[in-house]
Design a protein around this motif. Structure first.
Motif, mmCIF file in Angstrom:
data_model
loop_
_atom_site.group_PDB
_atom_site.id
_atom_site.type_symbol
_atom_site.label_atom_id
_atom_site.label_comp_id
_atom_site.label_asym_id
_atom_site.label_seq_id
_atom_site.Cartn_x
_atom_site.Cartn_y
_atom_site.Cartn_z
ATOM 1 N N ALA A 100 126.355 116.204 81.944
ATOM 2 C CA ALA A 100 127.063 116.574 83.175
ATOM 3 C C ALA A 100 126.996 115.448 84.197
ATOM 4 N N VAL A 101 125.835 114.809 84.342
ATOM 5 C CA VAL A 101 125.697 113.665 85.258
ATOM 6 C C VAL A 101 126.601 112.526 84.814
ATOM 7 N N ALA A 190 123.330 108.507 101.619
ATOM 8 C CA ALA A 190 122.108 108.372 102.415
ATOM 9 C C ALA A 190 120.980 107.777 101.578
ATOM 10 N N SER A 191 120.895 108.205 100.330
ATOM 11 C CA SER A 191 119.862 107.657 99.444
ATOM 12 C C SER A 191 120.106 106.174 99.164
ATOM 13 N N GLN A 200 118.827 106.303 90.771
ATOM 14 C CA GLN A 200 117.794 106.958 91.570
ATOM 15 C C GLN A 200 118.414 107.942 92.560
ATOM 16 N N SER A 201 119.514 107.554 93.166
ATOM 17 C CA SER A 201 120.186 108.437 94.125
ATOM 18 C C SER A 201 120.706 109.697 93.447
ATOM 19 N N ILE A 202 121.235 109.522 92.233
ATOM 20 C CA ILE A 202 121.770 110.669 91.513
ATOM 21 C C ILE A 202 120.665 111.660 91.161
ATOM 22 N N THR A 206 121.226 113.952 94.373
ATOM 23 C CA THR A 206 122.346 114.799 93.955
ATOM 24 C C THR A 206 121.909 115.925 93.031
ATOM 25 N N VAL A 207 121.164 115.587 91.971
ATOM 26 C CA VAL A 207 120.762 116.617 90.999
ATOM 27 C C VAL A 207 119.875 117.694 91.635
ATOM 28 N N PRO A 208 118.852 117.338 92.451
ATOM 29 C CA PRO A 208 118.080 118.407 93.110
ATOM 30 C C PRO A 208 118.935 119.296 94.012
ATOM 31 N N ALA A 209 119.932 118.698 94.676
ATOM 32 C CA ALA A 209 120.809 119.508 95.539
ATOM 33 C C ALA A 209 121.678 120.462 94.730
#
Length: 301
Positions: A100-101, A190-191, A200-202, A206-209
């Protein structure tokens, strides 16, 4: 004056439409709740008499299923269902989230669109087709492992797990990708502004959100895995014995279609009891996952 009258009339019509829609939504929501309540009551009324006659402990923890001898122990089937379901989720969830990512964040639309269409098609394939492919392709491959272990060749728990992984992956991928795409891009920006790399940003923003959507996909996957009957019936071997990965097993869902046609009396009631146990298991799993998700949201808040 005329303009004011028209505005008032327009507002009244809008309010009437909103009230009508509210009533429709309320009725639909109430109907859904009533359906769930009716299903619950029906399952209890149908399944509990057999469990009471056989004995709760004897029914849930008995290790022998032999209707001819009035033995109705479903513990091997419960254990096989749990092992198959959670093994499938354990394998499918990380793969599904990574895919999915990949589709949502790491590929252009012209590349991800065909893959997304293919995944949607896989989600709509009937379970009997998966079972047929498993019986033709997967079970013969497992024959080699069974031969090496000195076991008879046939269906197995391992084959059931592999089939369930293949079946639930499209659901997990589709729901997880939708959740990841719904996360505002500002999280990732922002990350990145703080010096993180794109990956790292993803995975840190993103994934935790998108966790709620990913958990929803997992819940749907668990529901399909624990409720699947036809596909696992074709590859699992359908022996009501204590489960081992290279030996035949019978899942709870398979017992009902296998024996329904010739069941009667207490045997038929015991099959209703299996349905009640399945219903309770699915409810417990869904409530537990939703509770964990809500607690996680409260801690973040």
């Amino acid at each position: 004056m005329t303009d004011n009258i028209s505005i008032i009339g327009s507002n009244k019509s809008k309010n009437a439409v909103e009230k009508s829609m509210n009533i429709i939504f309320f009725v639909c929501g109430l109907a859904a709740v009533v359906c769930v309540i009716c299903m619950t009551v029906y399952m209890i009324i149908s399944g509990w008499p057999a469990i009471a006659k056989i004995g709760v402990f004897r029914f849930l923890f008995g290790q022998v299923w032999s209707p001819e001898n009035s033995e109705f122990g479903i513990f091997p089937m419960i254990l096989a269902s749990f092992i198959a379901t959670f093994s499938a989720i354990f394998l499918a969830l990380p793969v599904g989230v990574l895919v999915a990512v990949f589709l949502a964040k790491l590929t252009p639309k012209r590349v991800s669109a065909p893959f997304r269409t293919l995944i949607d098609l896989l989600a709509g394939i009937p379970s009997v087709v998966y079972g047929l492919l498993g019986a033709i392709l997967i079970v013969p491959l497992i024959f080699k492992l069974q031969t090496a272990a000195g076991l008879p060749q046939g269906g197995s728990l391992l084959a059931a797990v592999i089939i369930l992984v293949i079946m639930i992956l499209p659901t997990i991928i589709s729901v997880s990708e939708t959740a990841i795409r719904a996360v505002p891009k500002q999280y990732e920006d922002a990350s990145l502004a703080l010096g993180s790399t794109k990956l790292q940003s993803i995975f840190r923003a993103t994934v935790p959100a998108a966790k709620s959507g990913i958990v929803a996909g997992m819940v749907l996957g668990v529901g399909r895995a624990i409720g699947e009957a036809m596909a696992v019936m074709m590859v699992a071997g359908n022996a009501a014995i204590m489960p081992e990965f290279l030996k035949p097993v019978r899942l709870l869902t398979a017992s009902i279609p296998i024996e329904w046609a010739y069941s009667s009396g207490l045997h038929r009631e015991a099959l209703y009891g299996i349905g009640l146990v399945l219903f309770i298991f699915i409810m417990i799993i869904n409530i537990s996952l939703n509770t964990v998700l809500k607690k996680g949201g409260e801690l973040r808040g």
